[in-house]
Design an enzyme around this catalytic site. Structure first.
Site, PDB file in Angstrom:
ATOM      1  N   ASP A   1       8.200  51.385  50.761  1.00  0.00           N
ATOM      2  CA  ASP A   1       8.186  52.666  51.470  1.00  0.00           C
ATOM      3  C   ASP A   1       9.055  52.683  52.715  1.00  0.00           C
ATOM      4  OD1 ASP A   1       6.492  53.810  49.638  1.00  0.00           O
ATOM      5  OD2 ASP A   1       4.689  53.104  50.661  1.00  0.00           O
TER       6      ASP A   1
ATOM      7  N   HIS B   1       2.466  43.609  52.522  1.00  0.00           N
ATOM      8  CA  HIS B   1       2.066  43.912  51.149  1.00  0.00           C
ATOM      9  C   HIS B   1       0.993  42.933  50.716  1.00  0.00           C
ATOM     10  CE1 HIS B   1       2.315  44.897  46.881  1.00  0.00           C
ATOM     11  NE2 HIS B   1       2.868  46.019  47.284  1.00  0.00           N
TER      12      HIS B   1
END
Ligand code: ACO
Length: 377
Positions: A313, A262
């Site tokens: 996700d 991320h």
């Protein structure tokens, strides 16, 4: 290229707008909407209440909650012309390409679509939030050769979506799991799609256009598109026993695993922790633990080899599978949640606008004249 003065690749760390909506602390792995920690919201709130929070800055009282609920109920049905258009989309159309086209088309049937005053924006936000699940479910059914199912007024936002997909009223646990997932995906500060939506709005283009830009952007596999890509990776790996050899070989070959890493969270994504627990619970209910157990193994290998944490996700893939949701709907589901955050940010953008217009550093050919021999006129 990185030596170019002032160039910040990917705009990493650049602060592009003030916001009162999402507070994201990437170092400590904390995410809060309007001051409320995401874990608290998941425990105590519904998606509709979170929509009200994002739009108003406060959790709703009973009157506000009921008014929003009534507004959303009234806007769940989509124009029949749009249903007819969905029937004309090609078989096998990408689910996000279809959603992008359909949302753009929805705007054509909204007499208020070009208005950007605060009260019209609020009405458009209600219409988009209510209609997008109907579009996703209708497109999916049509693709499967089935007729769309009309929304049901006695079901909540998430339960109604699952009903419109399958024609069955979902078990309360499944409806709640999806509702909490929508809360987790509802908003996430200046991510690529929110930025894209804000850029479009900053030109004073309309909200449908801004949301269409958001959909176009969240679709990519480095962003929300990872939601489907994770399940495709699990399918490619095939069996729990193959996780370790597959992942070590793939990482050695510098493969990028979707659902890991991320830009902002460097010590873990708090949403992944919540989704892991939910996937654990949901797969325990169904008894089919294969995707979840493979996910845990993959998580262990990727962390061991690359020190990368899973993002939002990753565990949503096995959770959505346990809810009976086909993988091609993972990204549309992320999108029907994120509409809440996009529209909240668009209220901010239109309310305090300055056009986004950064610069580029020119690295092309130096100034030159057209030689007579290459001139075309
Ligand atoms: N798998 C393998 N390696 C990775 C991954 C990954 N998923 N993510 C980052 N890395 C590695 C990169 O190869 C790079 O290593 P290097 O310096 O040796 O080349 C290093 O970690 C830094 O990666 P960047 O790409 O520079 O990080 P950036 O902040 O630009 O990208 C992103 C963040 C796009 C999320 C990235 O981690 C990624 O591609 N992840 C997979 C896609 C994904 O899951 N996206 C969903 C994000 S959450 C959301 O949008 C809803």
């Amino acid at each position: 290229m990185s030596e170019i003065p002032g160039l910040i690749r990917g705009l990493e760390g650049v602060i592009a707008a003030p916001t009162a909506i999402c507070d994201l602390d990437g170092i400590n792995g904390r995410l809060a909407y309007c001051g409320y920690d995401i874990a608290d919201l998941c425990q105590h709130s519904t998606f509709e209440e979170v929509v009200a929070l994002l739009w108003n800055g406060e959790l709703p009282d009973r009157t506000t909650r009921e008014a929003l609920h009534a507004g959303l109920l009234g806007a769940r049905a989509i124009p029949p012309e749009l249903v007819s258009a969905l029937r004309l989309y090609p078989r096998g159309a990408n689910s996000m390409a279809a959603l992008r086209a359909a949302v753009a088309q929805l705007g054509l049937y909204d007499a208020e679509s070009e208005a950007i005053d605060a009260s019209s924006l609020r009405q458009i936000a209600i219409r988009l939030t209510a209609a997008m699940p109907t579009i996703v479910a209708a497109h999916q059914r049509i693709q499967n050769g089935q007729d769309p199912i009309a929304p049901r007024a006695d079901l909540g936002h998430a339960a109604n979506f699952l009903f419109m997909l399958s024609g069955k009223v979902p078990a309360p646990g499944d409806a709640r799991a999806l509702d909490v997932s929508l809360i987790l995906y509802a908003e996430h500060e200046m991510n690529a799609s929110s930025f894209a939506a804000r850029v479009a709005a900053s030109t004073l283009s309309d909200m449908y256009s801004a949301v269409t830009a958001g959909i176009a952007t969240i679709k990519g596999p480095l962003h929300g598109g990872a939601g489907e890509a994770v399940m495709r990776t699990l399918e490619e790996i095939g069996t729990p026993e193959n996780v370790e050899p597959f992942a070590t070989a793939a990482l050695a070959a510098r493969r990028r695993f979707m659902g890991f890493g991320h830009r902002v969270y460097k010590n873990g994504d708090p949403r992944a922790t919540i989704l892991r627990a939910m996937a654990d619970e949901a797969t325990a209910r169904t008894g089919d633990r294969k995707w979840f157990e493979m996910s845990i193994r993959l998580h262990e290998v990727v962390y061991r080899e690359k020190r990368l944490h899973p993002n939002v996700d990753f565990y949503s893939a096995s959770l959505f599978a346990a809810l009976g949701i086909p993988a091609e709907l993972n990204v549309p589901i992320i999108t029907i949640a994120r509409i809440a955050g996009w529209t909240a940010q668009l209220f901010e953008q239109y309310g305090d606008n300055r056009i986004f217009r950064p610069r580029a550093a020119y690295v092309g050919a130096p100034a030159r004249a057209i030689a007579p021999s290459t001139a075309t006129t």
